[in-house]
Design a protein around this motif. Structure first.
Motif, PDB file in Angstrom:
ATOM      1  N   GLU A 314      32.944  50.617  43.706  1.00 10.27           N
ATOM      2  CA  GLU A 314      33.717  50.010  42.631  1.00 10.27           C
ATOM      3  C   GLU A 314      35.173  49.900  43.088  1.00 10.27           C
ATOM      4  N   HIS A 315      35.903  48.949  42.533  1.00 12.25           N
ATOM      5  CA  HIS A 315      37.257  48.693  43.016  1.00 12.25           C
ATOM      6  C   HIS A 315      38.179  49.907  42.888  1.00 12.25           C
ATOM      7  N   GLU A 317      37.053  53.099  42.723  1.00 12.03           N
ATOM      8  CA  GLU A 317      36.381  54.293  43.243  1.00 12.03           C
ATOM      9  C   GLU A 317      36.486  54.279  44.760  1.00 12.03           C
ATOM     10  N   HIS A 354      30.363  43.984  43.021  1.00 11.27           N
ATOM     11  CA  HIS A 354      28.943  44.277  42.854  1.00 11.27           C
ATOM     12  C   HIS A 354      28.266  43.147  42.077  1.00 11.27           C
ATOM     13  N   GLY A 372      31.082  40.936  38.825  1.00  8.77           N
ATOM     14  CA  GLY A 372      31.591  42.079  39.575  1.00  8.77           C
ATOM     15  C   GLY A 372      33.047  41.913  39.958  1.00  8.77           C
ATOM     16  N   LYS A 375      35.229  42.163  36.782  1.00 11.84           N
ATOM     17  CA  LYS A 375      35.437  43.577  36.441  1.00 11.84           C
ATOM     18  C   LYS A 375      36.521  44.192  37.330  1.00 11.84           C
ATOM     19  N   GLY A 376      36.435  43.920  38.637  1.00 13.12           N
ATOM     20  CA  GLY A 376      37.439  44.452  39.552  1.00 13.12           C
ATOM     21  C   GLY A 376      38.822  43.938  39.257  1.00 13.12           C
ATOM     22  N   GLU A 379      40.242  45.647  36.194  1.00 19.11           N
ATOM     23  CA  GLU A 379      40.687  47.010  36.482  1.00 19.11           C
ATOM     24  C   GLU A 379      42.012  47.005  37.236  1.00 19.11           C
TER      25      GLU A 379
END
Length: 393
Positions: A314-315, A317, A354, A372, A375-376, A379
């Motif tokens: 994840e971006h 993580e 993702h 995906g 979402k990144g 964030e």
């Protein structure tokens, strides 16, 4: 930072309307239908720009004008191809696009063994399995002297792994490694790949680096004159594959690049995922050290494994502290703005993403699913808004 989105043109399953819905304001793209070493015609550049602007977006970064293999090896038509490259730089500059991201990777572009690695959340990610790569290199491709490039224990693991792979697994592995790369106008099979490997056989890292510097020595003056910032993308992954030379892997490589061809037009793309797959790279330190030279940022994350394998996380993580990287980039933006630079804003894009939710099972360019990346970007936007609100940069 300027929030951009990589778009592969009219055939991309992610449309320009989707890009706007994701919250990006600018496009990163290329003339993929003409990206074979020819000079880009002015009218084709303007046609693509008009299409993007007609949909309420701007074209802010060219990624990429392809660097032909003849240029990298300095054989064949390399002189004509360098002249074509110069013409393409001038063409995009005339259209007002002043950032060009490119790479100097021998034969391969970014490489993964698995384009659909199952994640705990049920979606999929890109993954590079070093043992599977070794199995292909040594036992399937049977590259001459491949054993010398892999430790003995990895070759033993690869032989065992090979026994567990089905015919469909092997076909998938070969397709991912040599037959498919997004936005490339050709693919390899085993025979053609081995022919290209023969071309590179005697070319060391030093020789390949010299070829890169010779290329930059010719194109950077053109970029300076045209007002274009060239931003080299790192090798991905940042270590040798198939015995090929790698010359943009770490901080030392960036320093050599800048020292040999010093110019404001000779800069880098800070790809946190590509550099982040190299355990020796400290991405926060690199973002600070090379801040003045960063003309473009690819923000994504990876989780590294002890054997050299990795997958795209994840971006926010993974192993890279994306908050601190973003803070360093925004501090550089402030420095540029206070210096009165009109180009103070650093374009960034959420790199890869993702496959999740409705994108699972849809036709997408691997790594470039819509949701995906959305979402990144959301964030990363949250990080940027917080830095701005708290005046941290």
């Amino acid at each position: 930072m300027k929030q951009t989105w990589r778009w592969f043109g009219p055939d991309d399953p992610v449309t320009l309307d989707h890009v706007k819905q994701a919250g990006a304001t600018s496009i990163v793209t290329a003339l993929h239908h003409l990206n074979d070493g020819r000079a880009w015609p002015d009218d084709e550049v303007l046609k693509r720009k008009a299409l993007i602007e007609g949909n309420g977006l701007t074209w802010s970064v060219v990624e990429s004008i392809i660097v032909h293999e003849d240029v990298k090896t300095r054989i064949g038509r390399y002189r004509e191809l360098i002249d074509n490259y110069k013409a393409s730089i001038r063409a995009v500059a005339k259209a007002g696009i002043t950032t060009v991201c490119y790479n100097f990777m021998a034969i391969t572009d970014w490489t993964r063994t698995d384009l659909d690695h199952r994640m705990p959340h049920g979606g999929t990610a890109l993954r590079f399995d070093i043992v599977e790569f070794c199995a292909y290199d040594v036992f399937i491709l049977k590259r001459p002297n491949a054993e010398a490039d892999h430790p003995a224990d990895r070759i033993e693991q690869a032989a065992l792994r090979l026994e567990s792979l089905s015919e469909s697994d092997l076909a998938r592995l070969e397709r991912n490694l040599i037959e498919w790369v997004p936005a490339r106008e050709f693919v390899y099979d085993r025979r053609s790949l081995n022919r290209m490997l023969d071309v590179y056989r005697e070319l060391s890292d030093t020789g390949f680096r010299d070829n890169l510097f010779a290329f930059l020595g010719e194109i950077i003056p053109v970029a300076e004159e045209a007002g274009v910032k060239m931003a080299i993308h790192p090798d991905d992954p940042p270590f040798s594959l198939f015995g090929l030379p790698r010359v943009v892997r770490n901080a030392a490589d960036i320093r050599a690049l800048r020292q040999t061809v010093p110019s404001p037009s000779n800069g880098i793309t800070l790809c946190t995922g590509s550099y982040g797959a190299n355990p020796e790279n400290d991405l926060v330190a690199m973002a600070k050290e090379f801040a003045p030279d960063i003309h473009f940022a690819h923000l994504r994350n990876v989780t590294k494994e002890a054997d050299g394998s990795f997958h795209e996380a994840e971006h926010l993580e993974g192993d890279t502290d994306m908050v601190q990287v973003t803070l360093a980039l925004m501090a550089e933006e402030r420095r540029r703005r206070e210096a009165g630079r009109p180009d103070w804003e650093i374009p960034m894009r959420p790199d890869h993403g993702h496959a999740i939710i409705d994108d699972i099972g849809k036709p997408v360019n691997p790594g470039y699913s819509c949701i995906g990346r959305l979402k990144g970007l959301a964030e990363l936007r949250g990080i940027m808004r917080t830095i701005e609100a708290l005046d941290l940069a």
